[in-house]
Design a protein around this motif. Structure first.
Motif, PDB file in Angstrom:
ATOM      1  N   VAL A 362       0.827  -1.199   0.000  1.00 47.34           N
ATOM      2  CA  VAL A 362       0.000   0.000   0.000  1.00 47.34           C
ATOM      3  C   VAL A 362       0.866   1.256   0.000  1.00 47.34           C
ATOM      4  CG1 VAL A 362      -1.700   1.324   1.311  1.00 47.34           C
ATOM      5  CG2 VAL A 362      -1.944  -1.152   1.097  1.00 47.34           C
ATOM      6  N   LYS A 363       1.956   1.240   0.767  1.00 47.14           N
ATOM      7  CA  LYS A 363       2.851   2.392   0.800  1.00 47.14           C
ATOM      8  C   LYS A 363       3.457   2.646  -0.577  1.00 47.14           C
ATOM      9  CE  LYS A 363       4.214   2.153   5.689  1.00 47.14           C
ATOM     10  NZ  LYS A 363       5.358   1.942   6.618  1.00 47.14           N
ATOM     11  N   ALA A 364       3.886   1.553  -1.215  1.00 46.13           N
ATOM     12  CA  ALA A 364       4.472   1.696  -2.552  1.00 46.13           C
ATOM     13  C   ALA A 364       3.432   2.217  -3.547  1.00 46.13           C
ATOM     14  CB  ALA A 364       5.026   0.350  -3.015  1.00 46.13           C
ATOM     15  N   ALA A 365       2.187   1.688  -3.415  1.00 44.21           N
ATOM     16  CA  ALA A 365       1.120   2.142  -4.312  1.00 44.21           C
ATOM     17  C   ALA A 365       0.815   3.619  -4.073  1.00 44.21           C
ATOM     18  CB  ALA A 365      -0.138   1.304  -4.082  1.00 44.21           C
ATOM     19  N   LYS A 366       0.843   4.037  -2.822  1.00 43.76           N
ATOM     20  CA  LYS A 366       0.576   5.439  -2.500  1.00 43.76           C
ATOM     21  C   LYS A 366       1.613   6.354  -3.148  1.00 43.76           C
ATOM     22  CE  LYS A 366       0.615   8.757   1.289  1.00 43.76           C
ATOM     23  NZ  LYS A 366       0.761   8.970   2.741  1.00 43.76           N
ATOM     24  N   GLN A 367       2.893   5.942  -3.077  1.00 41.55           N
ATOM     25  CA  GLN A 367       3.954   6.762  -3.661  1.00 41.55           C
ATOM     26  C   GLN A 367       3.702   6.984  -5.151  1.00 41.55           C
ATOM     27  OE1 GLN A 367       7.625   4.808  -2.742  1.00 41.55           O
ATOM     28  NE2 GLN A 367       7.559   5.319  -0.541  1.00 41.55           N
ATOM     29  N   GLU A 368       3.288   5.918  -5.830  1.00 45.05           N
ATOM     30  CA  GLU A 368       3.029   6.049  -7.266  1.00 45.05           C
ATOM     31  C   GLU A 368       1.769   6.873  -7.526  1.00 45.05           C
ATOM     32  OE1 GLU A 368       5.153   5.167  -9.559  1.00 45.05           O
ATOM     33  OE2 GLU A 368       6.409   4.621  -7.849  1.00 45.05           O
ATOM     34  N   LEU A 369       0.755   6.668  -6.664  1.00 46.80           N
ATOM     35  CA  LEU A 369      -0.486   7.427  -6.830  1.00 46.80           C
ATOM     36  C   LEU A 369      -0.243   8.925  -6.663  1.00 46.80           C
ATOM     37  CD1 LEU A 369      -3.628   7.447  -7.074  1.00 46.80           C
ATOM     38  CD2 LEU A 369      -3.695   7.293  -4.582  1.00 46.80           C
ATOM     39  N   VAL A 370       0.473   9.284  -5.612  1.00 49.48           N
ATOM     40  CA  VAL A 370       0.741  10.692  -5.326  1.00 49.48           C
ATOM     41  C   VAL A 370       1.523  11.353  -6.456  1.00 49.48           C
ATOM     42  CG1 VAL A 370       1.964  12.259  -3.771  1.00 49.48           C
ATOM     43  CG2 VAL A 370       0.581  10.401  -2.828  1.00 49.48           C
ATOM     44  N   LYS A 371       2.374  10.586  -7.116  1.00 50.81           N
ATOM     45  CA  LYS A 371       3.140  11.131  -8.241  1.00 50.81           C
ATOM     46  C   LYS A 371       2.221  11.613  -9.362  1.00 50.81           C
ATOM     47  CE  LYS A 371       7.401   8.381  -7.838  1.00 50.81           C
ATOM     48  NZ  LYS A 371       8.221   7.354  -8.543  1.00 50.81           N
ATOM     49  N   HIS A 372       1.167  10.836  -9.618  1.00 49.18           N
ATOM     50  CA  HIS A 372       0.323  11.096 -10.788  1.00 49.18           C
ATOM     51  C   HIS A 372      -0.921  11.921 -10.478  1.00 49.18           C
ATOM     52  CE1 HIS A 372       2.815   8.380 -13.118  1.00 49.18           C
ATOM     53  NE2 HIS A 372       2.642   7.430 -12.216  1.00 49.18           N
ATOM     54  N   LEU A 373      -1.302  12.017  -9.211  1.00 55.57           N
ATOM     55  CA  LEU A 373      -2.531  12.739  -8.877  1.00 55.57           C
ATOM     56  C   LEU A 373      -2.543  14.192  -9.353  1.00 55.57           C
ATOM     57  CD1 LEU A 373      -3.571  11.490  -5.325  1.00 55.57           C
ATOM     58  CD2 LEU A 373      -4.786  11.196  -7.488  1.00 55.57           C
ATOM     59  N   PRO A 374      -1.477  14.970  -9.177  1.00 57.72           N
ATOM     60  CA  PRO A 374      -1.524  16.363  -9.648  1.00 57.72           C
ATOM     61  C   PRO A 374      -1.814  16.481 -11.141  1.00 57.72           C
ATOM     62  CG  PRO A 374       0.304  16.055  -8.138  1.00 57.72           C
ATOM     63  CD  PRO A 374      -0.226  14.696  -8.431  1.00 57.72           C
ATOM     64  N   THR A 375      -1.194  15.593 -11.931  1.00 58.58           N
ATOM     65  CA  THR A 375      -1.424  15.644 -13.386  1.00 58.58           C
ATOM     66  C   THR A 375      -2.857  15.286 -13.727  1.00 58.58           C
ATOM     67  OG1 THR A 375       0.879  15.048 -13.817  1.00 58.58           O
ATOM     68  CG2 THR A 375      -0.700  14.703 -15.603  1.00 58.58           C
ATOM     69  N   VAL A 376      -3.351  14.206 -13.113  1.00 56.43           N
ATOM     70  CA  VAL A 376      -4.726  13.775 -13.381  1.00 56.43           C
ATOM     71  C   VAL A 376      -5.714  14.845 -12.920  1.00 56.43           C
ATOM     72  CG1 VAL A 376      -6.489  12.058 -12.844  1.00 56.43           C
ATOM     73  CG2 VAL A 376      -4.130  11.335 -13.234  1.00 56.43           C
ATOM     74  N   ALA A 377      -5.476  15.415 -11.741  1.00 55.13           N
ATOM     75  CA  ALA A 377      -6.384  16.433 -11.209  1.00 55.13           C
ATOM     76  C   ALA A 377      -6.449  17.644 -12.129  1.00 55.13           C
ATOM     77  CB  ALA A 377      -5.929  16.848  -9.809  1.00 55.13           C
ATOM     78  N   THR A 378      -5.314  18.049 -12.650  1.00 55.95           N
ATOM     79  CA  THR A 378      -5.276  19.206 -13.552  1.00 55.95           C
ATOM     80  C   THR A 378      -5.978  18.908 -14.867  1.00 55.95           C
ATOM     81  OG1 THR A 378      -3.185  19.968 -12.579  1.00 55.95           O
ATOM     82  CG2 THR A 378      -3.762  20.811 -14.768  1.00 55.95           C
ATOM     83  N   GLU A 379      -5.701  17.714 -15.422  1.00 55.27           N
ATOM     84  CA  GLU A 379      -6.309  17.352 -16.707  1.00 55.27           C
ATOM     85  C   GLU A 379      -7.828  17.207 -16.588  1.00 55.27           C
ATOM     86  OE1 GLU A 379      -4.315  13.784 -17.735  1.00 55.27           O
ATOM     87  OE2 GLU A 379      -2.539  14.783 -18.574  1.00 55.27           O
ATOM     88  N   GLN A 380      -8.299  16.597 -15.494  1.00 53.97           N
ATOM     89  CA  GLN A 380      -9.725  16.336 -15.354  1.00 53.97           C
ATOM     90  C   GLN A 380     -10.508  17.550 -14.866  1.00 53.97           C
ATOM     91  OE1 GLN A 380     -11.205  13.603 -16.424  1.00 53.97           O
ATOM     92  NE2 GLN A 380      -9.195  12.914 -17.127  1.00 53.97           N
ATOM     93  N   TRP A 381      -9.832  18.581 -14.378  1.00 52.02           N
ATOM     94  CA  TRP A 381     -10.527  19.796 -13.947  1.00 52.02           C
ATOM     95  C   TRP A 381     -11.367  20.356 -15.087  1.00 52.02           C
ATOM     96  CZ3 TRP A 381     -11.100  24.805 -15.423  1.00 52.02           C
ATOM     97  CH2 TRP A 381     -11.598  25.709 -14.488  1.00 52.02           C
ATOM     98  N   GLN A 382     -10.785  20.448 -16.268  1.00 52.66           N
ATOM     99  CA  GLN A 382     -11.498  21.009 -17.411  1.00 52.66           C
ATOM    100  C   GLN A 382     -12.674  20.127 -17.811  1.00 52.66           C
ATOM    101  OE1 GLN A 382     -10.578  24.115 -18.762  1.00 52.66           O
ATOM    102  NE2 GLN A 382     -12.613  23.909 -19.642  1.00 52.66           N
ATOM    103  N   THR A 383     -12.499  18.806 -17.693  1.00 52.50           N
ATOM    104  CA  THR A 383     -13.581  17.887 -18.046  1.00 52.50           C
ATOM    105  C   THR A 383     -14.796  18.115 -17.157  1.00 52.50           C
ATOM    106  OG1 THR A 383     -11.958  16.233 -18.719  1.00 52.50           O
ATOM    107  CG2 THR A 383     -14.202  15.454 -18.339  1.00 52.50           C
TER     108      THR A 383
END
Length: 488
Positions: A362-383
């Motif tokens: 779970v810790k390893a998965a969190k590290q990867e999730l946190v890496k990508h969340l800012p990009t996904v959040a920014t891209e999906q904001w417009q959607t």
């Protein structure tokens, strides 16, 4: 209670589980629960002045029913609430759904009859005017027609102001919600992670299975999280359309005042407005625009109008679908799983064999999730922003079309009369007879619809006494009203 409010043909089920030590505690809890339910549901059980709470809310005990059936498969389940509930369900499915549809038909018939009657009453005083006098009267009301357009423009601007504010507010809340997922991921994801032997990762043949299981777990996690967020977003949309519903009523009231002024200037008379039951005198476009939240205020007419057209929830209710769950999952699984393998295997065999391996996963998965969340959040904001904006744009388009159509129809009545007078001398007596016959024909069809509805109207107390649908010629009523709904 949005679902109860928006559609009278839906069934809502509330499941309550109570663990108490004594029968006295149970009786007290049941009494309090009955009070709470009645206080919150009573207003939704009023139909045509009847209180149908006892025919709408049922107490059932699935535990008692199960115990009875375990003892006797043929048990009638007396005392469990199921017999009464199933009887009501049968009545609802076989009869009351038809009543709900008939109620909308009655409302539309009333509105058609009222609208045409008022048009006839406006036209009759103008039959005696000569052509030049008629044109002068029409020119005198041009400022009032301008006011009608201004009212529509003001409402349009308010819709856009609410649209821009809510679209940004909801899109911002989505972005922040995604960015905050990492704060609780380790706790939240534990119940989703796959039950796999992590040593299988050492076998290339098992990695595909791990990837599939991990992707499904992440899909479930994201789906549940977005569902939770969407409920808050829907409340924001509810509030926005509640505001617009109130504004539509206010603008409709102002609109009616101006149309009354037009009638008085044209005819020199005040034409009485036909009114049925508790329905207001707002123009049809305002009833439609306010109809989204009409039931709470008892405006069945508005609800019927909304039911016949725009349904904002059908456009943007499912935010998860609009946003695109797949894009978020791909952003994590497609980019992160390969890195996740390395991170997990780098923990060493000792960790993999220990119970703490799942926490490390779970810790390893969190590290990867946190890496990508800012990009996904920014891209999906417009959607998200575009989805909310589209909803309000659709509402605006529907409202403006109805306002413009209403103004055009009122002008068309006058233009039609001018054209008649320019082309020939109008036989006043013959035209008067035609108009009165037209009004009588539409009123006759309305009365027929009313009569049909009353045959199925819900009485104050059971047993239900209803008519039959077999001899009802609905098509004849519909075609008759449509055929006679214009005066030209």
């Amino acid at each position: 209670m949005p679902t109860l409010q928006s559609n009278q043909t839906k069934i809502s089920v509330l499941i309550i589980c109570v663990h108490l030590r004594s029968s006295e505690e149970l009786a007290e809890a049941e009494h309090k629960l009955r009070q709470v339910l009645q206080a919150n549901l009573l207003e939704y059980c009023q139909v045509d002045g009847y209180n149908l709470y006892q025919q709408r809310v049922f107490e059932i005990s699935s535990l008692q029913a199960l115990r009875k059936r375990l003892k006797n498969l043929d048990s009638e389940l007396a005392g469990t609430g199921f017999p009464e509930f199933l009887t009501a369900i049968n009545t609802f499915l076989t009869q009351e759904r038809a009543i709900a549809q008939l109620r909308q038909g009655r409302t539309l018939a009333r509105q058609t009859s009222s609208k045409l009657t008022e048009a006839v009453e406006r036209r009759i005083p103008l039959l005696s005017a000569d052509l030049e006098d008629l044109k002068a009267r029409i020119n005198s009301v041009e400022p009032e027609f301008g006011k009608l357009k201004d009212i529509g423009q003001e409402f349009k601007e308010e819709i856009r102001e609410v649209r821009d504010r809510k679209a940004k507010e909801i899109a911002d809340s989505f972005r922040q919600y995604l960015l905050n997922l990492g704060n609780t991921f380790e706790t939240d994801f534990l119940r989703y992670q796959p039950s796999l032997d992590l040593l299988d990762l050492l076998s290339p043949g098992q990695r595909k299975n791990f990837e599939l299981q991990m992707q499904r777990a992440f899909e479930s996690y994201i789906n549940d999280k977005l569902s939770s967020w969407s409920r808050g977003a829907e409340k924001k949309m509810d509030a926005a359309f509640a505001q617009l519903s109130t504004s539509a009523t206010d603008y409709g009231s102002n609109y009616t005042k101006v149309t009354n002024q037009i009638t008085e200037k044209l005819t020199g008379q005040t034409i009485p407005t036909m009114n049925y039951s508790n329905e207001d005198n707002s123009p049809s476009w305002a009833k439609w625009a306010a109809g989204i939240f009409s039931l709470a205020g008892g405006n069945i007419a508005g609800l019927a109008m909304a039911g016949a057209g725009f349904d904002w929830k059908s456009i943007v209710l499912n935010f998860i679908t609009v946003i695109g769950l797949g894009s978020i999952i791909i952003a994590f699984t497609g980019l992160a799983l390969g890195t996740l393998y390395i991170a997990i295997l780098g923990l060493g065999l000792g960790v993999l064999q220990a119970d703490g391996a799942r926490k490390e996963l779970v810790k390893a998965a969190k590290q990867e999730l946190v890496k990508h969340l800012p990009t996904v959040a920014t891209e999906q904001w417009q959607t998200v922003y575009d989805a909310v904006k589209e909803c309000f744009d659709s509402y605006e388009q529907e409202v403006m079309e109805r306002i413009n159509d209403d103004i055009a129809a009122r002008k068309g009545e006058l233009d039609n009369l001018v054209q008649q007078k320019e082309s020939r001398e109008i036989d006043r007596d013959a035209e008067l007879a035609r108009l009165r016959q037209l009004k009588e024909n539409v009123e006759s069809h309305r009365e027929e619809v009313e009569k049909i509805y009353q045959q199925f109207a819900i009485p104050l107390n059971p047993p239900y006494r209803r008519g039959t649908l077999r001899n009802v010629d609905f098509e004849k009523c519909r075609v008759g009203i449509a055929h006679h709904s214009t005066i030209g």
